[in-house]
Design a protein around this motif. Structure first.
Motif, mmCIF file in Angstrom:
data_model
loop_
_atom_site.group_PDB
_atom_site.id
_atom_site.type_symbol
_atom_site.label_atom_id
_atom_site.label_comp_id
_atom_site.label_asym_id
_atom_site.label_seq_id
_atom_site.Cartn_x
_atom_site.Cartn_y
_atom_site.Cartn_z
ATOM 1 N N LEU A 155 0.824 -1.209 0.000
ATOM 2 C CA LEU A 155 0.000 0.000 0.000
ATOM 3 C C LEU A 155 0.858 1.259 0.000
ATOM 4 N N THR A 156 1.965 1.225 0.734
ATOM 5 C CA THR A 156 2.873 2.371 0.755
ATOM 6 C C THR A 156 3.317 2.725 -0.663
ATOM 7 N N HIS A 157 3.723 1.726 -1.422
ATOM 8 C CA HIS A 157 4.236 1.993 -2.764
ATOM 9 C C HIS A 157 3.128 2.329 -3.762
ATOM 10 N N LEU A 158 1.949 1.761 -3.581
ATOM 11 C CA LEU A 158 0.819 2.154 -4.432
ATOM 12 C C LEU A 158 0.451 3.619 -4.202
ATOM 13 N N ILE A 159 0.409 4.010 -2.934
ATOM 14 C CA ILE A 159 -0.013 5.364 -2.593
ATOM 15 C C ILE A 159 1.033 6.392 -3.021
ATOM 16 N N ILE A 160 2.295 6.096 -2.775
ATOM 17 C CA ILE A 160 3.325 7.075 -3.159
ATOM 18 C C ILE A 160 3.446 7.176 -4.669
ATOM 19 N N SER A 161 3.139 6.093 -5.380
ATOM 20 C CA SER A 161 3.145 6.160 -6.842
ATOM 21 C C SER A 161 2.089 7.141 -7.329
ATOM 22 N N GLU A 162 0.943 7.158 -6.669
ATOM 23 C CA GLU A 162 -0.112 8.108 -7.032
ATOM 24 C C GLU A 162 0.333 9.537 -6.728
ATOM 25 N N PHE A 177 -3.399 21.512 -14.840
ATOM 26 C CA PHE A 177 -4.462 21.020 -13.967
ATOM 27 C C PHE A 177 -4.167 21.413 -12.528
ATOM 28 N N GLU A 178 -5.204 21.448 -11.738
ATOM 29 C CA GLU A 178 -5.100 21.854 -10.342
ATOM 30 C C GLU A 178 -4.921 20.607 -9.472
ATOM 31 N N PRO A 179 -3.736 20.410 -8.892
ATOM 32 C CA PRO A 179 -3.496 19.196 -8.096
ATOM 33 C C PRO A 179 -4.491 19.000 -6.958
ATOM 34 N N LYS A 180 -4.938 20.081 -6.350
ATOM 35 C CA LYS A 180 -5.888 19.947 -5.233
ATOM 36 C C LYS A 180 -7.175 19.271 -5.709
ATOM 37 N N ASN A 181 -7.645 19.605 -6.899
ATOM 38 C CA ASN A 181 -8.850 18.965 -7.433
ATOM 39 C C ASN A 181 -8.622 17.484 -7.680
ATOM 40 N N TRP A 182 -7.440 17.137 -8.171
ATOM 41 C CA TRP A 182 -7.094 15.740 -8.418
ATOM 42 C C TRP A 182 -7.038 14.978 -7.098
ATOM 43 N N ILE A 183 -6.466 15.595 -6.091
ATOM 44 C CA ILE A 183 -6.398 14.963 -4.765
ATOM 45 C C ILE A 183 -7.800 14.704 -4.242
ATOM 46 N N ASP A 184 -8.679 15.697 -4.347
ATOM 47 C CA ASP A 184 -10.059 15.529 -3.868
ATOM 48 C C ASP A 184 -10.741 14.355 -4.567
ATOM 49 N N GLN A 185 -10.543 14.254 -5.876
ATOM 50 C CA GLN A 185 -11.156 13.153 -6.627
ATOM 51 C C GLN A 185 -10.553 11.812 -6.241
ATOM 52 N N PHE A 186 -9.248 11.782 -6.064
ATOM 53 C CA PHE A 186 -8.573 10.545 -5.681
ATOM 54 C C PHE A 186 -9.089 10.047 -4.339
ATOM 55 N N PHE A 187 -9.258 10.957 -3.389
ATOM 56 C CA PHE A 187 -9.717 10.548 -2.064
ATOM 57 C C PHE A 187 -11.222 10.296 -2.006
#
Length: 201
Positions: A155-162, A177-187
Motif C-alpha cells: 500500500l505504501t508503494h501504491l499510494i506514493i506512486s499516485e 491542472f489543479e493538483p488539489k482537485n485531483w487529490i479531492d477526486q482521488f480521495f
C-alpha cells in the motif's frame, strides 16, 4: 549568535530568496550565478561562500519543506487514516506548487537516476516520503484502524506512486491542472477502495 553570524545567515537567506524569485520569473535553466548575485545586491564571490553551484540553492530551498509536514502529521491523532493521508497529499502538493513548476522539474530531473545524481542532490527525498507513508499506515494498524494483515509495504508503494504521479503529471502538463482537485477526486473515489478491505469499522 553574534552579529557576524546573524549577517551571514541574512546574506545566505537573501541569496535563497532571490534565487527562488528569479526561478519563478525566468526558469531555472536560464538562470546563472551573476543573475542571482546582481539581483541580491552582492558580489559574485559572496555566492560561493555559501554555495558551490546554483543547484545547491535549489536543494537548500527544498529540504526543510517536507520536514515541516512530518511535524504537522504528529499532531493529527484525532483524525482517521483517510483524513491523515489526504492531509499529507494536500500539504505535499501545496509545497510543490508554492515553489513552482520549474523548481519541481529541476528536482525531478536530478533524482530520476539516483546513480547519476550530483553530489549535492537531495536524492534521499524519495526514501523519506516512502518512510513517511509507511509510518502513517503502520500507526493506523497499531491504532486498530487497519487490520493486522494490511499489506503495508504494498500500500505504501501504491499510494506514493499516485502522489509522485500527480507531481510528475503536473510538470508534464505545464501546470494545466489543479493538483488539489485531483487529490479531492482521488480521495473521493480511489483511496476508499484501496483501503476498504483493511479498514476496521
Amino acid at each position: 549568535m553574534n552579529k557576524r553570524q546573524e549577517n551571514a545567515l541574512m546574506t545566505k537567506q537573501n541569496l535563497i530568496d532571490t534565487t527562488l524569485r528569479l526561478i519563478e520569473q525566468k526558469g531555472f535553466d536560464a538562470l546563472n550565478v551573476e543573475d542571482i548575485t546582481s539581483a541580491a545586491g552582492c558580489a559574485k564571490g559572496t555566492f560561493y561562500v555559501y554555495f558551490k553551484h546554483k543547484e545547491d540553492v535549489v536543494f537548500e530551498i527544498c529540504r526543510p519543506l517536507f520536514g515541516r509536514i512530518k511535524t504537522q502529521m504528529t499532531k493529527m491523532n484525532d483524525k482517521n487514516i483517510i483524513d491523515r493521508l489526504q492531509f499529507y497529499f494536500v500539504q505535499f502538493m501545496t509545497e510543490v506548487e508554492r515553489y513552482g513548476i520549474n523548481l519541481c522539474r529541476e528536482w525531478l530531473k536530478g533524482v530520476l537516476d539516483p546513480a547519476k545524481a550530483p553530489e549535492n542532490m537531495d536524492n534521499a527525498k524519495w526514501q523519506f516520503d516512502v518512510n513517511m507513508l509507511h509510518d502513517i499506515l503502520c500507526q493506523a494498524v497499531q491504532n486498530k484502524e487497519l487490520a493486522e494483515n494490511t499489506p503495508v509495504e504494498l500500500l505504501t508503494h501504491l499510494i506514493i506512486s499516485e502522489l509522485y504521479g500527480m507531481m510528475t503529471c503536473w510538470c508534464m502538463s505545464d501546470g494545466e491542472f489543479e493538483p488539489k482537485n485531483w487529490i479531492d477526486q482521488f480521495f473521493a473515489v480511489q483511496m476508499p477502495l484501496i483501503l476498504e478491505k483493511y479498514l476496521i469499522k
